[in-house]
Every structure is written in C-alpha cells, then in structure tokens.
Design an enzyme around this catalytic site. Structure first.
Site, mmCIF file in Angstrom:
data_model
loop_
_atom_site.group_PDB
_atom_site.id
_atom_site.type_symbol
_atom_site.label_atom_id
_atom_site.label_comp_id
_atom_site.label_asym_id
_atom_site.label_seq_id
_atom_site.Cartn_x
_atom_site.Cartn_y
_atom_site.Cartn_z
ATOM 1 N N HIS A 166 7.588 -3.302 7.577
ATOM 2 C CA HIS A 166 7.987 -2.528 6.324
ATOM 3 C C HIS A 166 8.275 -3.083 5.330
ATOM 4 O O HIS A 166 8.202 -3.166 3.890
ATOM 5 C CB HIS A 166 8.042 -1.647 6.651
ATOM 6 C CG HIS A 166 7.680 0.049 5.111
ATOM 7 N ND1 HIS A 166 7.455 -0.466 4.060
ATOM 8 C CD2 HIS A 166 7.334 1.654 5.174
ATOM 9 C CE1 HIS A 166 6.642 0.754 2.877
ATOM 10 N NE2 HIS A 166 7.282 2.186 3.362
ATOM 11 N N ASP A 384 -13.381 -5.111 2.647
ATOM 12 C CA ASP A 384 -15.343 -5.382 3.068
ATOM 13 C C ASP A 384 -14.916 -7.304 3.477
ATOM 14 O O ASP A 384 -14.371 -7.893 2.996
ATOM 15 C CB ASP A 384 -16.165 -5.477 1.721
ATOM 16 C CG ASP A 384 -17.223 -5.696 2.196
ATOM 17 O OD1 ASP A 384 -17.600 -6.365 3.488
ATOM 18 O OD2 ASP A 384 -18.700 -5.800 1.617
#
Length: 463
Positions: A166, A384
C-alpha cells in the site's frame, strides 16, 4: 448454485511463482516515497479480486499469458513497481528501481464461475487459494511490491487477484496502473494516462509545522481492552440500492437530508449501528475515520496532477462518546462525518506530511475506531483485459492490514435483481452482528412502512 457458495470448496493447482520484469530497459535509481506514502498505517498489502466470464471472441487466448505480457509492458512505464523498498534515514521509505519485477502466479481451479453464487460479493470462499501468499513475499522491505495470480476456471472464465504494497499507491493509483495493463492487453501501444511519480508534492516542510489537530493520530490507551475480538468474527455484506439509501436518508433532518452525500449518509449509519451493536461504555470515545481523496480539490490539492499514482488521501476522524452516538439521532453521526470530511484540502495534506516527519510516521489510531473508504468511483469494475468488464471487481476482503473488523469499503455493485447500488462488507463478533442487523433494520424503516415489506431481500440476506 447461489445457495452453495457459502460452503464452496475447490482445488487450485498453481505453477511455481515467477518474476515478471519490465519488457524494456528502465532507469536504475532511488526514489523517495512521499511523507503520506510511508506512514505506519500504510505499511501493509492490500488485495483486489476480479471475476471474468468466458468470452467466445477470446477463444484460444490464455488470460494468464495475456495479463503477464501486458504487466511486463506496463512496468516499462510504471518501473518503480518493479523495484524494492528500502528504509533510509528517519524511517523514510524509498524504492530502489532495480527492474527485478513483480510476482506472477499462473493457476487453474476445478470450479465454475457460477459456483461462487449469483451475486459475487465479499467475503469470498477460498480466497487464500486465489491470492496465494508466496512465502517470504509479505515483508515491507526488499520484497516484490505487486503479486498477480491468474486462476483459470473450468467454465472458461478466470479470476485475477492482485496484491499491492500500500505504501506505493492508493486505490485510485492501483486502478490507474491496472487500467494501463488492461489497455495494453487489448492492444494499445502505450497507456492513455501516463504515470507521474511526483512524490515531492506531498513532502513535509522544513521545519515541519502541522496546522491541524489530526485526532486520527491521537495516542489513545486501550484501557478497556480491544473492542473487537479477533476470534468469533462473522463476515457479512449489506446491499444499499436507491430504495435503501432513500430510507436511511429519510431519518435525517431536512437540511442535512438534502446536503449529505451518499457516503456521508451510509458512513454515519454504519457508525451509529456498529456502536450500538458493540455496546461500549457510554463514556467511551468512538472514532469514525473517513478516507478522503485529495485529488482534484481546491488550492494546493489541484497541484496533484493527472497520472499521480501515489497515496493522495487523508484519514480525518470524527470523535463522539458512545452514549451520544447511541442516544442521539442519525443526523448527529452524519453531521460529524460531514464536518471532518470538509476539513481536507491542500493545507490539510501538507499538515499530515509535516506531522509524519515530526512524530516518526505514526499509525492512525485503531482503538475504538472504525474506517470507511468509498471505492464507488475507483474504476475496478471497468477493467477490461479483453474479456469484457468483470462480474465483480474490487477489494478481496475488508479490514486494514492484519486488523479485521475495523474497516468497510463502499463497493459499486449490481444485485441479483439487476439493481445498481453499493455493497458494504462488515465484520463483527457474532452476537454484535445480530444486533447490528437489528439496528440497521430500524434505519431502513420509513415511519409508516414496515421494513420487511419494503426491503425483504436485504433483510433476508443479512439475517
């Protein structure tokens, strides 16, 4: 097979983990992280999971090979991700851009996508098999900063899991990187948004001079014991569509009802219900930490450029006595959340960076605290790689690092009826979860309508 998802068992066969290096030459340099990036509260890994259906137009294409190649090409642009973290003076973190690469695992599972249920949402069965913790890879220093696992399913679909250190990026930064991977996987020559390192934009002043109270970093003694036990935890997710949000909003005073955002309304609702469910002493101080993105704001915030993929958010905290939260109306909790959210601007971010250096990069306080993060606009549901948009795309689980039960994400979601809304994972001790559902039911009940009549699907799924 939605009913079987809760007890789903399957086998995952993994190939040996490999390192995927940038597909071309990259600079070897030492880049300092910002003073927002390297605070203690971000020194852990976060996990993302994406479920994809079979796509006939991609017949013969191996998703593992497609993603692996696209990651290698994206790392040419995002080459710090291929490096390793080092700690320099004053616990300062820097990434040595070595080009060593990120971890990649190719796998197969003897399960079909539909076996995970009609409405995919956290918690996910078999998660530890879908994002495998390669031994020795979870340390902060000297280990790969990203781990990918592509698990092919027997139906022709696949699951992509991503684990990120992170300190390198926030949710928006990770989504930006993965959008670049997806574009390259679909045939683009270069990402449409080029990355900006720019971590000096969120460095402390010399000398540091914090200008806000920053109660999110208070040193709070846990004199009455940890409020959330680590055993006997129950994980559930709650769906809020337009009807549910409107019902909760109806409990607010008129002015606040119009001005409060959906995040503020739901966060105040969750804070109040969770406090009642945990039943702390009336004088105990309860904390509601709100993740606030500093991008695109006014003043100095506007200096954070498009393409910046570092951590660019703050943890402002609302503080209230448990007795007040439980006894007063929902408007009280929502107003407190709205007030602290409104504090965050460029000066606030500068003040956080200053405090980090001045106080040795402290962890935000988790004592009697609860954290909410809005991921409805992060874009994970749009990724996608050639197989269309995911059936589900977002956090793999709730929690902050190794601390379960103190965080919930607001995740965009379409339920089994096709209704758009927000799903919120929640983790509580068993008896507290029962009380939480009861309290939530009260806020989902408009004055003259029985909640069971209006929202039977949500109440049924939560019980």
């Amino acid at each position: 097979m939605a009913g079987s998802a809760a007890s789903l068992k399957f086998t995952v066969r993994r190939k040996a983990p490999e390192l995927v290096a940038p597909a071309g030459p990259t600079p070897h340099e030492l880049n300092r992280l910002s003073d927002i990036d390297d605070q203690d509260g971000l020194r852990f890994h976060i996990s993302l999971i994406q479920f994809y259906r079979r796509d006939a137009s991609m017949s013969g294409r191996d998703p593992a090979a497609v993603v692996r190649d696209a990651v290698a090409r994206a790392l040419v642009h995002y080459y710090p991700f291929a490096g390793r973290l080092r700690e320099i003076e004053g616990r300062k973190l820097a990434v040595e851009c070595t080009g060593e690469g990120v971890l990649f695992i190719e796998a197969d599972a003897d399960v079909r996508l539909e076996h995970f249920g009609d409405a995919l949402q956290p918690p996910f069965q078999g998660l530890e098999e879908l994002v495998f913790d390669v031994p020795g890879s979870s340390e902060v220093l000297g280990t790969p900063l990203l781990l990918f696992q592509v698990t092919r399913l027997s139906c022709g679909g696949f699951i992509l899991t991503v684990r990120l250190m992170h300190t390198m990026a926030d949710a928006q930064g990770l989504a930006q990187f993965l959008a670049a991977v997806a574009e390259l996987a679909r045939g683009a020559a270069v990402p449409s948004v080029l990355p900006v390192w720019g971590r000096e934009l969120l460095e402390a002043r010399n000398p540091p001079r914090p200008g806000f109270a920053h109660r999110e970093y208070d040193e709070v003694p846990d004199t009455k014991g940890t409020i959330v036990p680590l055993d006997d935890m129950v994980h559930r997710s709650f769906f809020f569509g337009a009807k549910e949000v409107a019902a909760v909003r109806s409990h607010l005073v008129p002015g606040l009802r119009k001005r409060a955002t959906t995040f503020e309304v739901l966060t105040g609702c969750l804070w109040k219900c969770r406090t009642v469910a945990l039943a702390p002493g009336a004088d105990e101080e309860m904390r509601m930490i709100c993740i606030v993105n500093a991008r695109g704001g006014k003043g100095k915030q506007s200096a954070i450029p498009i393409g910046y993929y570092g951590n660019a958010f703050a943890f402002p905290v609302a503080v209230a006595a448990a007795g007040e939260l439980c006894a007063r109306s929902l408007s009280y909790a929502v107003r407190l959340v709205k007030e602290v959210k409104g504090e965050v601007d460029g000066e606030y971010m500068q003040s956080v960076a200053d405090l980090m250096v001045q106080r040795g990069r402290p962890h935000f306080t988790v004592v009697r605290a609860y954290l909410a993060s809005d991921l409805t606009k992060a874009g994970f549901g749009d990724l996608d790689f050639g197989w269309g948009r995911p059936v589900y795309g977002g956090p793999a689980k709730g929690g902050v690092g190794a601390i379960p039960g103190v965080a919930s994400f607001l995740i965009p979601f379409k339920n089994a009826k096709g209704e758009d809304g927000i799903v919120i994972p929640m983790c509580l001790p068993g008896p507290a979860m029962d009380k939480f559902v009861e309290e939530m039911g009260k806020l989902l009940r408009p004055a003259t309508v029985d909640v069971a009549d209006m929202f039977p699907a949500m109440i049924k799924s939560a019980l």
